[in-house]
Enzyme design. Structure first.
Site: not given
Ligand code: GLN
Length: 195
Positions: A79, A174, A176
């Site tokens: 992410c 994610h 994890e």
């Molecule tokens: N939207 C977040 C960002 O720009 C990422 C979100 C996440 O890691 N769950 O970093």
């Protein structure tokens, strides 16, 4: 056993440490450059990429980490971590920088315009006959464009959501946060193979 550091500036560090240990790695949080230089691979957790960027700048890690990754340090980003590994970023805040490493353009908060967070069963390429992977997306990015040497590992409705580029791995979701360890095992194998 490969030693894998989890970049502990911000985000779900503990979840990655546990997942890596279950995947057969010796995992630990790392923050200082000397700690990062001592590991065989690095995980960049999910969280908020603008915060990761600001903290990495404050800790004077932006440049050294970019160089370590460009020099072959295996890395896996989930992410916000995927955003940090992108060579090019769309919809970042003003001046936002990434470590880079993967020849791709990542669009930040890409799904967020329709929906903030959602979960979906996806199919991992090369594992088409295996179980679907239950993927958790939280204000997730997607890969807008991937270069020719980037392997696409998973797509969702035509959007690229997992990639591998040499020893670099990134997921928009994610792994994890669920119990499925296939992604962490894959990364542990990548680290073993390159150390
Ligand atoms: N939207 C977040 C960002 O720009 C990422 C979100 C996440 O890691 N769950 O970093």
């Amino acid at each position: 056993m490969p030693v894998i550091g989890v970049l502990a500036l911000q985000g779900d560090v503990r979840e990655h440490v546990l997942a890596l240990e279950e995947a057969g790695a010796d995992a630990k949080p790392v923050r200082r450059l000397a700690e990062i230089e001592a590991v065989d691979g690095l995980v960049i957790p999910g969280g908020e990429s603008t915060t990761l960027w600001k903290l990495a700048t404050a800790f004077e890690l932006m440049d050294p980490l970019s160089k370590l990754i460009a020099g072959g340090l295996p890395a896996f980003g989930s992410c916000a971590g995927m955003i940090m590994l992108a060579d090019r970023l769309q919809d970042g805040v003003h001046g936002q920088q990434t470590f880079g490493g993967i020849d791709m353009t990542v669009r930040r908060n890409a799904f967020g315009r329709q929906v903030d967070s959602f979960e979906r069963d996806i199919t991992l390429r090369d594992d088409e006959y295996g179980e679907p992977f239950h993927a958790v997306f939280i204000r997730a990015p997607w890969v807008e464009r991937a270069g020719p040497d980037v392997d696409v590992l998973a797509e969702d409705n035509g959007r690229i959501i997992a990639v591998r580029h040499g020893a670099l791995l990134a997921t928009a979701f994610h792994p994890e946060l669920t119990q499925d360890r296939r992604i962490h095992k894959l990364f542990t194998q990548i680290v073993k193979g390159s150390s």
